[in-house]
Design an enzyme around this catalytic site. Structure first.
Site, mmCIF file in Angstrom:
data_model
loop_
_atom_site.group_PDB
_atom_site.id
_atom_site.type_symbol
_atom_site.label_atom_id
_atom_site.label_comp_id
_atom_site.label_asym_id
_atom_site.label_seq_id
_atom_site.Cartn_x
_atom_site.Cartn_y
_atom_site.Cartn_z
ATOM 1 N N CYS A 241 0.892 -1.175 0.000
ATOM 2 C CA CYS A 241 0.000 0.000 0.000
ATOM 3 C C CYS A 241 0.920 1.212 0.000
ATOM 4 O O CYS A 241 1.074 1.888 1.013
ATOM 5 C CB CYS A 241 -0.922 -0.002 1.209
ATOM 6 S SG CYS A 241 -2.069 -1.395 1.265
ATOM 7 N N ALA A 243 1.571 4.309 -1.773
ATOM 8 C CA ALA A 243 1.463 5.765 -1.861
ATOM 9 C C ALA A 243 1.246 6.369 -0.469
ATOM 10 O O ALA A 243 0.616 5.737 0.382
ATOM 11 C CB ALA A 243 0.314 6.141 -2.794
ATOM 12 N N PRO A 244 1.811 7.566 -0.231
ATOM 13 C CA PRO A 244 2.494 8.473 -1.157
ATOM 14 C C PRO A 244 3.964 8.192 -1.396
ATOM 15 O O PRO A 244 4.610 8.893 -2.155
ATOM 16 C CB PRO A 244 2.313 9.833 -0.476
ATOM 17 C CG PRO A 244 2.295 9.518 0.974
ATOM 18 C CD PRO A 244 1.576 8.209 1.093
ATOM 19 N N GLY A 246 6.691 7.408 1.074
ATOM 20 C CA GLY A 246 7.757 7.610 2.053
ATOM 21 C C GLY A 246 8.477 6.320 2.395
ATOM 22 O O GLY A 246 9.723 6.276 2.440
ATOM 23 N N ASP A 262 -0.311 0.168 -5.425
ATOM 24 C CA ASP A 262 -1.401 0.941 -4.849
ATOM 25 C C ASP A 262 -2.597 0.789 -5.777
ATOM 26 O O ASP A 262 -2.425 0.715 -6.999
ATOM 27 C CB ASP A 262 -1.022 2.410 -4.678
ATOM 28 C CG ASP A 262 -1.852 3.075 -3.582
ATOM 29 O OD1 ASP A 262 -1.343 3.204 -2.449
ATOM 30 O OD2 ASP A 262 -3.011 3.452 -3.852
ATOM 31 N N ASP A 304 1.669 -1.612 5.013
ATOM 32 C CA ASP A 304 1.221 -0.509 5.862
ATOM 33 C C ASP A 304 -0.252 -0.309 5.531
ATOM 34 O O ASP A 304 -0.606 0.379 4.579
ATOM 35 C CB ASP A 304 2.044 0.749 5.587
ATOM 36 C CG ASP A 304 1.715 1.865 6.557
ATOM 37 O OD1 ASP A 304 1.681 1.595 7.769
ATOM 38 O OD2 ASP A 304 1.477 3.002 6.108
ATOM 39 N N CYS A 357 -1.287 3.182 11.435
ATOM 40 C CA CYS A 357 -1.234 4.334 12.341
ATOM 41 C C CYS A 357 -2.474 4.408 13.212
ATOM 42 O O CYS A 357 -2.990 5.489 13.489
ATOM 43 C CB CYS A 357 -1.026 5.639 11.572
ATOM 44 S SG CYS A 357 -2.259 5.960 10.285
#
Length: 425
Positions: A241, A243-244, A246, A262, A304, A357
């Protein structure tokens, strides 16, 4: 008017704040404002959402009874005014006058003009007593605060709630030499090698090293999953997953051969743009990872996963008002499906790092425990505290990473676990 409309959309319609404050596609009332007024609206809305339970308590203290039925829009007008009077550097008379004018112009609220004026003027006179009275009110919705208490205990839940009132810092991941870039950016080096920016004016993109691709914005906690993956030189790694981008950039910097997935074409465009600025290359694939079947299995995968984002409330104060317990349960189910699919994409002996997160264990520890209990070919690889000096507080009893927003001077709440797919005996 714009601030009240946006707060109404967040609270009553569960609308994302980021979308409404987008400069091109956001709320029409917001887009019609000049830059200075947009900044004021952002400050009002963010303050209102961060302090909403206290603001609503203050309003109730100024009323003899509940607001009349059908006066929901009036409630939001009062919230906007009280946010300015209690938490922003706005003169009381300006906030009162603006609220009265707004009530007068709205046919739904015109009959309440005198009420608005009386409530807010009384608040101005009794401000110190009101502030003292509401100080102990938790600043999060009851459902969310109660879940924090259940997961972390009353003391930690109180710290987590209080931390979302602190200004959000900006962390960056640097390609090399954190000490140098901390000096260049007037920042400090964090225990994991990230650099936390000091105060600056203007755009992040105008800072030294940005245009040259020497660093990228990435929260301290968000940078940790890749740092748990060990030596990646020459390994084939899928960022499922991505994008964006980092974490994709981190993987490339670590020497991995990266395939970035993505399911959103627009988000992939943003990822490619970010990698181009950094001078990095990766294979990019627009695909739903639940249906993705590679020609060759990977050495390692990073998942993620999409989540409730409750760990990001310092940056996104709307999260705890736009999500609820049903959302968390639904997302936990999706994450379990995604993790089980991720396991099928790695070779025997390969590694899977799962992260998100969310602060809620049902989206992290509990879900992972369920997968481990049902898959004998999967095992946890505990994080060794010796590999993360200065970060021992972020390693839980199972050896997973668990940060909360009150740690390390303020970070995103994050969960990450390292799993291994056992080789056949």
């Amino acid at each position: 008017m714009a601030a009240a409309k946006i707060i109404s959309a967040v609270i009553d319609k569960k609308t994302s704040l980021d979308g409404m404050m987008d400069a091109e596609h956001g709320n029409p009332a917001y887009r019609s404002l000049n830059l200075a007024d947009r900044a004021l609206v952002r400050a009002i809305v963010n303050s209102a959402l961060r302090h909403l339970p206290r603001i609503e308590t203050a309003i109730s203290m100024m009323l003899d009874g509940p607001l009349p039925q059908g006066a929901r829009s009036l409630h939001h007008v009062l919230v906007v005014a009280v946010a300015q009077m209690l938490y922003l550097d706005v003169p009381d008379h300006s906030a009162v006058d603006l609220a009265v004018e707004q009530a007068h112009r709205d046919p739904r609220n015109k009959r309440f003009v005198k009420l608005v004026n009386a409530v807010l003027r009384r608040l101005g006179r009794e401000k110190d007593a009101v502030m003292a009275a509401i100080d102990a009110v938790p600043v999060l919705p009851d459902w969310f605060y109660n879940r924090l208490v259940k997961s972390y205990g009353e003391e930690a839940a109180s710290r987590i709630a209080a931390s979302q009132l602190l200004p959000s810092s900006i962390d960056v991941t640097v390609k090399s030499d954190p000490d140098h870039w901390a000096k260049e950016l007037n920042g400090t080096v964090l225990p994991n090698g990230s650099v936390r920016l000091g105060s600056f004016e203007g755009q992040v993109s105008a800072l030294p090293g940005f245009a040259e691709g020497e660093w990228w914005v990435q929260d301290f906690s968000a940078s940790m999953p890749v740092r748990l993956m060990g030596d990646l030189k020459g390994k084939r790694v899928a960022d499922l997953c991505a994008a964006p981008g980092g974490k994709t950039a981190q993987l490339i910097l670590a020497g991995a051969k990266v395939t970035a997935l993505d399911q959103s074409g627009n988000r992939l465009k943003r990822l490619r743009s970010n990698l181009e600025r950094l001078g990095f290359e990766a294979e990019t694939i627009e695909a739903n990872m639940l249906k993705y079947q590679p020609d060759e299995l990977f050495d390692t995968v990073l998942l993620d996963a999409p989540c409730s984002s409750t760990g990001t409330m310092r940056k996104h104060p709307d999260v705890s008002w736009t999500k609820d317990e049903k959302d968390i349960a639904k997302l936990a189910t999706l994450q379990e499906q995604m993790l089980r699919q991720a396991v099928t994409l790695v070779k025997d002996g390969g590694m899977i790092v799962f992260s998100n997160c969310s602060l809620d264990p049902s989206e992290g520890e509990e879900m992972v425990a369920r997968v481990l209990a049902s898959d004998s070919n999967l095992e946890r690889v505990p994080v060794d505290a010796k590999d993360l000096p200065g970060m021992e507080i972020a390693i839980n009893a199972n050896g997973d990473l668990r940060t909360t927003p009150d740690m390390f001077g303020g970070v995103d709440g994050f969960y990450a676990t390292v799993l291994r797919k056992r080789s056949p005996a």
